[in-house]
Every structure is written in C-alpha cells, then in structure tokens.
Write a protein that holds these residues in place. Structure first.
Motif, PDB file in Angstrom:
ATOM      1  N   MET A  99      34.151  33.559  27.430  1.00 35.31           N
ATOM      2  CA  MET A  99      34.868  32.303  27.658  1.00 35.31           C
ATOM      3  C   MET A  99      36.149  32.517  28.467  1.00 35.31           C
ATOM      4  SD  MET A  99      34.538  30.574  23.926  1.00 35.31           S
ATOM      5  CE  MET A  99      33.876  28.934  23.912  1.00 35.31           C
ATOM      6  N   LEU A 100      36.754  33.667  28.301  1.00 34.66           N
ATOM      7  CA  LEU A 100      37.995  33.949  29.018  1.00 34.66           C
ATOM      8  C   LEU A 100      37.751  34.604  30.373  1.00 34.66           C
ATOM      9  CD1 LEU A 100      40.074  35.251  25.995  1.00 34.66           C
ATOM     10  CD2 LEU A 100      40.292  33.034  27.133  1.00 34.66           C
ATOM     11  N   ARG A 101      36.790  35.497  30.447  1.00 31.17           N
ATOM     12  CA  ARG A 101      36.564  36.251  31.678  1.00 31.17           C
ATOM     13  C   ARG A 101      35.817  35.445  32.737  1.00 31.17           C
ATOM     14  NH1 ARG A 101      34.983  42.357  31.240  1.00 31.17           N
ATOM     15  NH2 ARG A 101      36.859  42.105  30.029  1.00 31.17           N
ATOM     16  N   ALA A 102      34.784  34.722  32.343  1.00 28.78           N
ATOM     17  CA  ALA A 102      33.967  33.996  33.313  1.00 28.78           C
ATOM     18  C   ALA A 102      34.786  33.024  34.167  1.00 28.78           C
ATOM     19  CB  ALA A 102      32.815  33.281  32.610  1.00 28.78           C
ATOM     20  N   PRO A 103      35.681  32.231  33.579  1.00 29.38           N
ATOM     21  CA  PRO A 103      36.489  31.348  34.433  1.00 29.38           C
ATOM     22  C   PRO A 103      37.389  32.117  35.409  1.00 29.38           C
ATOM     23  CG  PRO A 103      36.562  30.593  32.173  1.00 29.38           C
ATOM     24  CD  PRO A 103      35.885  31.926  32.160  1.00 29.38           C
ATOM     25  N   LEU A 104      37.897  33.262  34.998  1.00 24.24           N
ATOM     26  CA  LEU A 104      38.715  34.058  35.913  1.00 24.24           C
ATOM     27  C   LEU A 104      37.900  34.514  37.112  1.00 24.24           C
ATOM     28  CD1 LEU A 104      40.703  36.273  33.379  1.00 24.24           C
ATOM     29  CD2 LEU A 104      41.559  34.313  34.679  1.00 24.24           C
ATOM     30  N   ILE A 105      36.678  34.933  36.858  1.00 25.18           N
ATOM     31  CA  ILE A 105      35.801  35.376  37.946  1.00 25.18           C
ATOM     32  C   ILE A 105      35.474  34.201  38.868  1.00 25.18           C
ATOM     33  CG2 ILE A 105      33.485  36.260  38.472  1.00 25.18           C
ATOM     34  CD1 ILE A 105      33.744  37.867  35.780  1.00 25.18           C
ATOM     35  N   ALA A 106      35.096  33.067  38.275  1.00 23.48           N
ATOM     36  CA  ALA A 106      34.734  31.899  39.081  1.00 23.48           C
ATOM     37  C   ALA A 106      35.919  31.388  39.895  1.00 23.48           C
ATOM     38  CB  ALA A 106      34.188  30.788  38.181  1.00 23.48           C
ATOM     39  N   TYR A 107      37.097  31.379  39.299  1.00 20.98           N
ATOM     40  CA  TYR A 107      38.277  30.883  40.017  1.00 20.98           C
ATOM     41  C   TYR A 107      38.664  31.821  41.155  1.00 20.98           C
ATOM     42  CZ  TYR A 107      42.792  28.836  40.961  1.00 20.98           C
ATOM     43  OH  TYR A 107      43.858  28.229  41.585  1.00 20.98           O
ATOM     44  N   GLY A 108      38.443  33.105  40.961  1.00 21.54           N
ATOM     45  CA  GLY A 108      38.814  34.082  41.975  1.00 21.54           C
ATOM     46  C   GLY A 108      37.906  34.108  43.183  1.00 21.54           C
ATOM     47  N   HIS A 109      36.782  33.413  43.121  1.00 19.31           N
ATOM     48  CA  HIS A 109      35.852  33.384  44.253  1.00 19.31           C
ATOM     49  C   HIS A 109      36.003  32.051  44.984  1.00 19.31           C
ATOM     50  CE1 HIS A 109      32.114  33.475  46.533  1.00 19.31           C
ATOM     51  NE2 HIS A 109      32.127  34.790  46.326  1.00 19.31           N
ATOM     52  N   ALA A 113      35.772  28.240  43.030  1.00 20.64           N
ATOM     53  CA  ALA A 113      37.066  27.846  42.443  1.00 20.64           C
ATOM     54  C   ALA A 113      37.160  26.345  42.200  1.00 20.64           C
ATOM     55  CB  ALA A 113      38.213  28.327  43.319  1.00 20.64           C
ATOM     56  N   ALA A 114      36.788  25.537  43.185  1.00 19.39           N
ATOM     57  CA  ALA A 114      36.895  24.081  43.035  1.00 19.39           C
ATOM     58  C   ALA A 114      35.956  23.573  41.943  1.00 19.39           C
ATOM     59  CB  ALA A 114      36.601  23.389  44.364  1.00 19.39           C
ATOM     60  N   GLU A 115      34.749  24.123  41.896  1.00 23.33           N
ATOM     61  CA  GLU A 115      33.801  23.707  40.854  1.00 23.33           C
ATOM     62  C   GLU A 115      34.313  24.077  39.473  1.00 23.33           C
ATOM     63  OE1 GLU A 115      29.156  24.234  39.464  1.00 23.33           O
ATOM     64  OE2 GLU A 115      29.775  25.058  41.396  1.00 23.33           O
ATOM     65  N   LEU A 116      34.929  25.249  39.363  1.00 21.59           N
ATOM     66  CA  LEU A 116      35.493  25.660  38.077  1.00 21.59           C
ATOM     67  C   LEU A 116      36.555  24.662  37.618  1.00 21.59           C
ATOM     68  CD1 LEU A 116      35.922  27.737  35.733  1.00 21.59           C
ATOM     69  CD2 LEU A 116      37.859  28.490  37.098  1.00 21.59           C
ATOM     70  N   ILE A 117      37.445  24.281  38.519  1.00 22.20           N
ATOM     71  CA  ILE A 117      38.498  23.320  38.148  1.00 22.20           C
ATOM     72  C   ILE A 117      37.865  22.019  37.654  1.00 22.20           C
ATOM     73  CG2 ILE A 117      40.413  21.924  39.045  1.00 22.20           C
ATOM     74  CD1 ILE A 117      41.060  24.914  38.578  1.00 22.20           C
ATOM     75  N   ASP A 118      36.829  21.555  38.321  1.00 21.84           N
ATOM     76  CA  ASP A 118      36.147  20.339  37.870  1.00 21.84           C
ATOM     77  C   ASP A 118      35.575  20.516  36.465  1.00 21.84           C
ATOM     78  OD1 ASP A 118      36.709  19.109  40.276  1.00 21.84           O
ATOM     79  OD2 ASP A 118      34.707  19.475  41.138  1.00 21.84           O
TER      80      ASP A 118
END
Length: 157
Positions: A99-109, A113-118
């Motif tokens: 839960m903590l690592r996956a968003p960091l990876i998605a945001y860093g790409h 990144a935009a999809e993660l924020i949504d």
C-alpha cells in the motif's frame, strides 16, 4: 564518543517500539467504543488475550509501515486496519508495504503519475463518509471532514 553495540541499538529500538505500542493501546483504552474491545468480547478472547493479540498486530504494522508512520497514525485507524486485516486473513506487513510502496512507484513514473493522483483522490473520497460518520458521532452532525495529509487525522470544517 563510544559507539553503541548492535545489540544495544536493537534493545533500544525494541524498547521504543514497545513504548509506542503501549501508548497506542492506552489511547484505545480511553475509548469505550473501540472495535477491538467489542471484537474480543464477541470472540471470548478476554481482555488480556485481546490486548496481547492487538499488541502483536501492531508490531506487524510497524514492520510494514515503518516506525515514524506508525507513531503519527491515530490509534483508532490502526485498530480498524488490524481488525479488517484479521477478518480478511491478510499478511499485514506485506499488505502495508504494498500500500505504501506501489503509489511511490506509480507516482515516480511519468506515464502513471496523473492516474495515481486520480485514484488517490477516489480513495480519499471513499474515506469521507467514514470520517464524517465518526465525526458526527463525536461532535454532532453538520461537520464536514477531510483527511490531513500529514497526520491522517480528520479536520473539522
């Protein structure tokens, strides 16, 4: 200055973890509406067994989320997470790490990144009725709530 041995560092770290867990459990003891108390009563684990089980679950949470994040997360949220994870038979450290690592990876790409924020916004919106329900119980109806990004505590408006 003398260097600490690895064993001394581990002992101090273990003591810090136990103090933090004890503080969270004491925070829950002050609340008669805690779900854990109801859970242990329903499952006849008794207060001591339930207390020990929650202490162990909190150790697992620290492994998955890290000590600092654990310290800043309200005890009621930790308790709710522990009960949900137990009910779903989840591997707590792995679940939290994901839960903590996956968003960091998605945001860093740049492509995700935009999809993660949504999606994080969607999750935040999913939480609003839960938070508002708790606030209504505690402070009466009519309060709006949002999650504070820095503390995960509800903010009244």
């Amino acid at each position: 200055m003398d260097e600490m041995s690895k064993e001394e560092m581990e002992r101090l770290s273990a003591e810090s973890v136990e103090r933090a867990i004890t503080a969270k459990l004491e925070e829950l003891e002050d609340d008669d509406t805690t779900r854990w108390r109801k859970f242990t009563a329903r499952n006849q684990a008794g207060p001591v067994a339930g207390h020990d089980a929650l202490r162990e679950l909190m150790r697992l949470m620290i492994k998955g989320m890290g000590f600092e994040f654990f310290l800043t997360t309200p005890a009621a949220i930790l308790e709710q997470f522990a009960l949900s994870a137990v009910a779903r038979n989840e591997d707590i450290p792995s679940l939290l790490e994901m839960m903590l690592r996956a968003p960091l990876i998605a945001y860093g790409h740049p492509d995700t990144a935009a999809e993660l924020i949504d999606r994080v916004t969607d999750i935040s919106n999913l939480c609003k009725p839960i938070i508002e329900g708790h606030l209504a119980e505690e402070h009466g109806a009519g309060h709006q709530a949002e999650l504070s990004v820095s503390t995960n505590k509800p903010i009244l408006h």
